[in-house]
Design a protein around this motif. Structure first.
Motif, short mmCIF file in Angstrom:
data_model
loop_
_atom_site.label_atom_id
_atom_site.label_comp_id
_atom_site.label_asym_id
_atom_site.label_seq_id
_atom_site.Cartn_x
_atom_site.Cartn_y
_atom_site.Cartn_z
N ALA A 198 0.85 -1.19 0.00
CA ALA A 198 0.00 0.00 0.00
C ALA A 198 0.89 1.24 0.00
CB ALA A 198 -0.90 0.00 1.22
N GLU A 199 0.40 2.30 -0.65
CA GLU A 199 1.19 3.53 -0.79
C GLU A 199 1.54 4.17 0.54
OE1 GLU A 199 0.86 6.65 -4.01
OE2 GLU A 199 -1.13 5.78 -4.00
N ARG A 200 0.69 3.94 1.54
CA ARG A 200 0.90 4.63 2.81
C ARG A 200 1.98 3.97 3.68
NH1 ARG A 200 -3.62 1.65 3.26
NH2 ARG A 200 -3.65 0.10 4.93
N ARG A 201 2.48 2.81 3.25
CA ARG A 201 3.48 2.09 4.05
C ARG A 201 4.80 2.87 4.06
NH1 ARG A 201 2.96 -3.58 4.00
NH2 ARG A 201 4.78 -3.61 5.37
N ARG A 202 5.41 2.91 5.25
CA ARG A 202 6.73 3.53 5.35
C ARG A 202 7.79 2.54 4.89
NH1 ARG A 202 6.92 8.19 8.31
NH2 ARG A 202 5.10 8.54 9.60
N LEU A 203 8.84 3.05 4.28
CA LEU A 203 9.89 2.17 3.77
C LEU A 203 10.59 1.43 4.90
CD1 LEU A 203 10.92 1.71 0.81
CD2 LEU A 203 9.27 3.52 1.11
N GLY A 204 10.68 2.08 6.06
CA GLY A 204 11.32 1.44 7.21
C GLY A 204 10.59 0.19 7.68
N GLU A 205 9.31 0.08 7.32
CA GLU A 205 8.51 -1.07 7.75
C GLU A 205 8.63 -2.22 6.76
OE1 GLU A 205 4.60 0.49 7.58
OE2 GLU A 205 4.82 1.78 9.35
N LEU A 206 9.21 -1.97 5.60
CA LEU A 206 9.21 -2.98 4.54
C LEU A 206 10.44 -3.88 4.62
CD1 LEU A 206 8.11 -0.82 1.46
CD2 LEU A 206 6.68 -1.98 3.13
N SER A 207 10.28 -5.09 4.13
CA SER A 207 11.41 -6.01 4.04
C SER A 207 12.34 -5.57 2.90
CB SER A 207 10.90 -7.42 3.77
OG SER A 207 10.37 -7.48 2.46
N GLY A 208 13.51 -6.18 2.86
CA GLY A 208 14.46 -5.85 1.79
C GLY A 208 13.86 -6.10 0.42
N GLY A 209 13.12 -7.20 0.31
CA GLY A 209 12.51 -7.55 -0.97
C GLY A 209 11.45 -6.55 -1.37
N GLU A 210 10.65 -6.12 -0.38
CA GLU A 210 9.59 -5.15 -0.69
C GLU A 210 10.21 -3.81 -1.08
OE1 GLU A 210 5.92 -6.70 2.13
OE2 GLU A 210 7.58 -5.63 3.06
N GLN A 211 11.30 -3.47 -0.41
CA GLN A 211 11.98 -2.22 -0.77
C GLN A 211 12.52 -2.29 -2.21
OE1 GLN A 211 14.73 -0.52 2.07
NE2 GLN A 211 13.55 -1.29 3.79
N ALA A 212 13.00 -3.47 -2.57
CA ALA A 212 13.48 -3.64 -3.95
C ALA A 212 12.34 -3.44 -4.94
CB ALA A 212 14.10 -5.02 -4.11
N GLN A 213 11.15 -3.92 -4.56
CA GLN A 213 9.98 -3.74 -5.44
C GLN A 213 9.66 -2.25 -5.61
OE1 GLN A 213 8.55 -6.20 -6.95
NE2 GLN A 213 8.52 -8.05 -5.69
N VAL A 214 9.77 -1.51 -4.51
CA VAL A 214 9.49 -0.07 -4.58
C VAL A 214 10.55 0.62 -5.46
CG1 VAL A 214 9.28 2.08 -3.26
CG2 VAL A 214 8.36 -0.05 -2.32
N ALA A 215 11.81 0.21 -5.27
CA ALA A 215 12.89 0.81 -6.07
C ALA A 215 12.65 0.53 -7.55
CB ALA A 215 14.23 0.24 -5.63
N LEU A 216 12.18 -0.67 -7.86
CA LEU A 216 11.91 -1.01 -9.26
C LEU A 216 10.72 -0.19 -9.79
CD1 LEU A 216 12.77 -2.94 -11.60
CD2 LEU A 216 10.85 -4.35 -10.93
N ALA A 217 9.71 -0.04 -8.93
CA ALA A 217 8.54 0.76 -9.35
C ALA A 217 8.96 2.20 -9.64
CB ALA A 217 7.48 0.74 -8.25
#
Lengths: 314, 327
Positions: A159-178
């Motif tokens: 979800a857009e409202r999620r803070r990056l600090g709460e995300l796993s490394g993999g999820e952060q990679a997804q955001v970076a790719l997005a």
């Protein structure tokens, strides 16, 4: 499109005749180099030295449009240095890099404007939300496609409202790719984006990447350790060992060109490289003209790594 | 435009802690200054009493004698610490907001993402710095505006306006921007927030001391007027009035003193024997003074020098951002 073609023709013309010929000749697996008129990324005799040590030296490669090229090599081979240099983060000690016709050193702003980049470790703001990242990206790039980026992260359950600090490394990679794909950049540079992902996430990310690149005729350079994954999505490969490019061709051609056989069956034939099979038996990578079974992509890479270890690279 | 505003809000959110500290400190200080102003106004000392107070002190007009002692007591108790705070705040605020702006991006490796998304690093820097500068400028301008009436009271009460430079007015805002620029530059250069903050603090202290020395030298270089009666004038040297009424310099006066008398001065901190000799012969020692009005003219140079520091350090930051390799 017209402007794009003009730009890319200029790339070819900007290169000195000898250099162009050298680059095209080095890319031995291009079946018809004359047809390649659009080159989003040209690396020309690039070298980067840190004090006395060359991290990368004498690398020349050109990525044809609409291709996904895997940049593979062991740790410390210079993959990240090469990718970072393409974004203007590493100045060239020698040679030059052209992105869509713009020299990264002298015209960095225009070069970077046509690049979507995913760094090795997703370097995002831990205190900000995903939406905040998209807001920053939209301010930086007027072309940023926010709906696309939102759709991408929604597709992987974020979800857009999620803070990056709460995300796993993999999820952060997804955001970076997005973020990178949201820029709608013609050239995507992805520096080991798969390293922190589980197999399922890797598959999702690859699917997104391929759909995007194929869908809008972009070009991607994907640096990775995981050869089995890149084999599925990449159509070209570049093997970098100890800062030098030892192989650059299409994956299909590489597979048709190389074979393996036990070292005991070499019978005097010249091996490109000898490495250990999973059972420990020594295996030789040979040219396809010799006897042997077709080599897998992993074996082709291993063979070239073994060759490079035998020959002092610098 | 809306996109840029949205990005500006994100930047403010990124630095909410530092901005919150600076804005809160500025608000509290401004509120405190206003409260002191209100308390002073509540005493009800008429405006005319200030001149009366300067000439006659507590023995002046009845209405002044009733109110001025309390007014002066409150003013003297509160104004020194207020002026110290208003002089300190712009430097601290600039340092706190400037040091992390680039340094943190490098330290936490977010510069890689930021600089790959932004084709122009200068554009990125502007987008980052502008919202911060707006808050910084508004905060210190608020304090400066609140402190200005108090500074006027101090001058009315016979204090030197020269010594209040940097505690109110435009120089407060410019000093904050200069401090911000120095911290921004050194933070970018080091790529680490805390070392950048420490180094920038040292640099700002050194620059302030250096500019203070230049200020002293500038005042001493101003053409003095022999006054000797003004309480606010700054003594920059000494002269002598001869028995016939002409004015001679201190060196000329010392030359008149016989060598056997002057010899006795050796080893003493002041030429006591020479002074006594001249005094006994009708020479009068006069202070060479620069008036407070002339000395306060330094304000323009103060603003200019800190402005130049701010501009140079901002230019340095741009160079560093454009050439630096993000980690």
């Amino acid at each position: 499109m017209l402007a794009s073609s003009r730009t890319n023709r200029r790339v070819v013309h900007n290169l000195t005749g000898q250099s162009t010929a050298a680059i095209l000749r080095n890319c031995t697996c291009w079946r018809d180099p004359e047809k390649v008129i659009e080159i989003p990324l040209v690396v020309e005799q690039f070298g980067r030295r840190y004090r006395r040590r060359w991290a990368v030296r004498g690398v020349s490669l050109a990525l044809p449009e609409r291709s996904i090229t895997a940049l593979v090599g062991p740790n410390g081979a210079g993959k990240s240095t090469l990718v970072r240099a393409c974004v203007g983060f590493e100045p060239a000690t020698e040679g030059r890099i052209l992105v869509n016709g713009h020299d990264v050193a002298s015209d960095r702003a225009r070069a970077v404007a046509s690049i979507g980049y995913v760094p090795q470790n997703a370097s995002l703001y831990r205190s900000l939300t995903i939406a905040d990242h998209f807001a920053l990206a939209a301010a930086a790039r007027p072309s940023f496609d926010r709906p696309l980026a939102v759709a991408m992260i929604t597709a992987v359950g974020l979800a857009e409202r999620r803070r990056l600090g709460e995300l796993s490394g993999g999820e952060q990679a997804q955001v970076a790719l997005a973020l990178a794909l949201g820029t709608r950049a013609r050239l995507l540079l992805l520096d080991e984006p798969l390293a922190s992902l589980d197999p399922l996430a890797r598959r999702d990310l690859m699917t997104l990447l391929v759909a995007d690149v194929r869908g809008r005729h972009a070009t991607a350079l994907l640096s990775s350790h995981i050869i089995t994954d890149v084999e599925q999505v990449c159509d070209r490969m570049a093997v970098l060992v100890a800062g030098q490019l030892v192989l650059h061709c299409s994956i299909a051609e590489a597979k048709s060109r190389f074979a393996t056989l036990p070292t005991s069956q070499l019978d005097g034939a010249k091996a490109i490289g000898i490495f250990a099979a999973p059972d420990g038996a020594p295996v030789a990578l040979v040219d396809a003209q010799a006897r042997g079974r077709p080599a897998s992509l992993e074996e082709i890479v291993l063979g070239h790594l073994a060759q490079s270890k035998r020959v002092a690279p610098q | 435009m809306l996109v840029q505003i949205a990005a500006g809000r994100v930047v403010l959110r990124q630095y909410r802690f530092e901005l919150g500290v600076v804005a809160l400190a500025a608000l509290l200080l401004a509120a405190y200054i206003v409260s002191v102003e209100v308390r002073l106004a509540a005493i009800g000392a008429p405006r005319e009493c200030f001149a009366d107070w300067l000439s006659t002190g507590p023995d002046g007009r009845d209405d002044c004698a009733n109110t001025m002692p309390a007014w002066v007591a409150l003013f003297r108790a509160e104004s020194p610490r207020i002026f110290q705070a208003t002089m300190l705040l712009p430097f601290v605020a600039g340092l706190v907001l400037g040091a992390p702006l680039i340094a943190r991006e490098l330290e936490f490796r977010t510069a890689q993402t930021a600089w790959s998304l932004n084709p122009s690093r200068l554009g990125w820097l502007m987008r980052q710095a502008l919202p911060i500068l707006v808050v910084l400028g508004a905060s210190v301008a608020l304090v400066s505006a609140a402190a200005s009436p108090l500074a006027q009271h101090a001058v009315d009460l016979g204090d030197r306006g020269y010594e209040l430079i940097g505690s109110h007015g435009a120089s407060v805002v410019i000093r904050a921007f200069a401090s911000f620029g120095v911290a921004l530059f050194l933070g970018a250069l080091l790529g680490r927030t805390l070392p950048g903050l420490i180094l920038a603090t040292s640099a700002v202290v050194l620059l302030s001391v250096g500019i203070g020395d230049v200020r002293e030298a500038w005042v001493r270089a101003q053409p003095p007027t022999v006054v000797g009666e003004s309480t606010t004038a700054i003594t920059v040297g000494w002269a002598w009035r001869t028995p016939v009424g002409s004015i001679i310099t201190d060196a000329e006066a010392k030359a008149i003193v016989p060598p056997e008398v002057a010899q006795l001065d050796i080893g003493l901190a002041q030429a006591v024997n020479s002074l006594e000799w001249l005094d006994q012969r009708g020479y009068t020692l006069l202070p060479l003074e620069v008036t407070d009005e002339v000395a306060t003219g330094w304000t323009a140079y103060d603003v200019g020098l800190f402005g130049i520091i701010g501009v140079l350090s901002a230019a340095g930051s741009i160079v560093v951002v454009n050439t630096r390799r993000p980690r």
